[in-house]
Enzyme design. Structure first.
Site, PDB file in Angstrom:
ATOM      1  CG  ASP A 105      -4.621   2.513   7.870  1.00 39.61           C
ATOM      2  OD1 ASP A 105      -4.448   3.685   8.234  1.00 39.61           O
ATOM      3  OD2 ASP A 105      -5.265   2.198   6.857  1.00 39.61           O
ATOM      4  CD  GLU A 116     -14.190  11.202  -0.657  1.00 41.79           C
ATOM      5  OE1 GLU A 116     -13.471  12.201  -0.797  1.00 41.79           O
ATOM      6  OE2 GLU A 116     -13.738  10.035  -0.642  1.00 41.79           O
ATOM      7  N   GLY A 128       0.827  -1.200   0.000  1.00 37.76           N
ATOM      8  CA  GLY A 128       0.000   0.000   0.000  1.00 37.76           C
ATOM      9  C   GLY A 128       0.860   1.247   0.000  1.00 37.76           C
ATOM     10  CG  PHE A 129      -1.020   5.112   0.026  1.00 42.10           C
ATOM     11  CD1 PHE A 129      -0.774   5.818  -1.140  1.00 42.10           C
ATOM     12  CD2 PHE A 129      -2.318   4.749   0.314  1.00 42.10           C
ATOM     13  CE1 PHE A 129      -1.811   6.158  -2.001  1.00 42.10           C
ATOM     14  CE2 PHE A 129      -3.362   5.084  -0.535  1.00 42.10           C
ATOM     15  CZ  PHE A 129      -3.098   5.791  -1.699  1.00 42.10           C
ATOM     16  CB  VAL A 149       2.775 -11.928   5.737  1.00 43.08           C
ATOM     17  CG1 VAL A 149       3.387 -12.011   7.137  1.00 43.08           C
ATOM     18  CG2 VAL A 149       3.857 -11.599   4.712  1.00 43.08           C
TER      19      VAL A 149
END
Length: 441
Positions: free
Chosen positions: A305, A176, A14-15, A80
């Site tokens: 996160d 959104e 991810g980011f 994992v």
């Protein structure tokens, strides 16, 4: 073996994970990035796939392509399942092997978060969330199928139930999604059906908080709520859902019949805290030190996160910018350790502000004391999001699609695609339950 390059294992593409890998591009180390999917996903635009604005390929890029010029980086497709802290290895399962130990000298856990149903996991099968491309495609199928079912329904009294959409959660994702869904039913689909009126669809946004966009300032929250209501969205605040089942939801004792319920509230961290058996916060995120390492394990970094870190007395939010900045910091710190240089100062998040788009041509923006809502905030939102889309070719594609949708109201990908095995395969072999992998995003 004593002269070998140290191995840095990054779990999650991810980011945060991609940012960490890129930060190590000049490091004399072997970088191994492991993810259960082969792509990096731009999660902030998932709702646009779910509402048929963008196609899946416009918000996701193969991780191998992102790192193709980085000679010290290798990408592994695998899940994992655990961390052996004593032997400094992660356990990886793939299509043909289970729990293979992969050793590391440095470990970066960027495993992201999944859905949280606040103790009501039974809601998941009735109200799917929005965290992956598969989730977005499933939501798109469900939304579009609702109109097809209504068009084919002979009994007009059932149209209202079929065309009632309930979104549970009034954060950025819910707001959104509600705004984009309102645009879909009020403009794009309006002239395409003969037996139903898509613009008569009900869109209900439910949140137990007292306002939408709870992390934004009061004036921006009010502006977002007013905009949603102007678009025809029913905003119900102060009450959570009491029950969700195949026929709809119950809110504050009121039964709302709906065949399309989407969960846009709450996230749960990955099992990284259980793997490490270290200190976690109340939600299960791993408590990290100011250099993003786990206490007692300076070789293990936890970011995004998955991590819990307070700054100025407040926990850092679970947003992309935090993950990216932490990924770059972890990569920088590892680089300095490997090259024998002085460690950087403790990590400090630089808040560039929050944004949320609320339908066509309207967004809210908060950056420090600057509060902006309307078309200018929407333009700023578009520029920022285009900047962070993975590849330049995708930026062009997304920009052109946005312009086309803005000018014509037409969406880019309104296909109902049901993924299933062939009839012959089904006849030969019994269907097996789908394996549910743990999060590595």
């Amino acid at each position: 073996m004593e002269n070998r390059a140290p191995r840095v294992v990054i779990v999650g593409g991810g980011f945060g994970g991609v940012a960490a890998a890129k930060a190590l591009r000049k490091t004399p180390a072997s970088v191994l990035l492991i993810d259960r999917t082969n792509h990096h996903l731009f999660q902030p635009l998932l709702y646009q796939v779910a509402t048929a604005v963008l196609a899946p390929g416009q918000i996701a890029s193969p991780i191998r392509e992102i790192l193709r010029r980085q000679q010290n980086a290798t990408v592994i497709l695998g899940e994992v399942t655990g961390v052996d802290v004593n032997h400094q290895s992660v356990l990886v399962s793939s299509a043909d092997r289970e729990d293979v130990p992969v050793p590391y000298d440095y470990l970066v856990l960027a495993t992201g978060a999944g859905h949280s149903y606040f103790g009501h996991d039974e809601y998941e099968k009735f109200a799917p969330g929005l965290k992956s491309l598969a989730d977005a495609l499933a939501a798109r199928n469900k939304i579009l199928q609702a109109f097809e079912l209504a068009e084919a329904e002979e009994d007009p009294s059932r149209h209202r139930d079929l065309l009632t959409f309930v979104l549970v959660g009034g954060g950025a994702t819910g707001v959104e999604m509600a705004g984009a869904l309102a645009g879909l039913v009020r403009s794009t689909l309006r002239s395409e059906y003969r037996r139903i009126d898509p613009s008569a669809a009900r869109i209900i946004l439910v949140d137990q908080g007292s306002r939408v966009l709870g992390t934004f300032a009061d004036d921006l929250s009010r502006a977002a709520k007013e905009r949603l209501e102007k678009q025809g969205v029913e905003v119900r605040l102060g009450h959570g859902v009491d029950r969700i089942d195949t026929g709809g939801v119950t809110v504050a004792g009121e039964r709302i019949a709906s065949k399309t319920v989407i969960w846009t509230a709450g996230v749960a961290p990955s099992p990284a805290g259980k793997w490490l058996k270290g200190e976690t916060d109340r939600s299960g995120r791993v408590r990290v030190q100011t250099d993003l390492t786990v206490a007692g394990h300076p070789e293990i970094f936890v970011i995004g996160d998955t991590a819990s870190l307070d700054q100025d007395g407040k926990p850092l939010p679970g947003v992309a910018q935090v993950a990216m900045q932490q990924g770059r910091y972890a990569g920088k710190l590892i680089h300095r350790r490997v090259t024998g240089r002085t460690a950087p100062r403790p990590f400090r998040y630089f808040d560039k502000g929050n944004m949320a788009v609320v339908g066509k041509g309207f967004a809210v923006l908060q950056s420090g004391r600057v509060h902006v809502s309307g078309i200018f905030a929407w333009l700023a939102w578009a520029v920022v999001h285009l900047e962070f889309v993975g590849q330049s070719s995708l930026r062009i594609s997304v920009f052109l699609q946005w312009v086309w949708t803005y000018l014509t109201g037409q969406r880019g990908s309104r296909l109902i695609v049901n993924h299933h095995a062939s009839a012959n395969d089904d006849a030969r072999t019994p269907s097996a339950p789908e394996r549910q992998p743990v999060g590595t995003r």
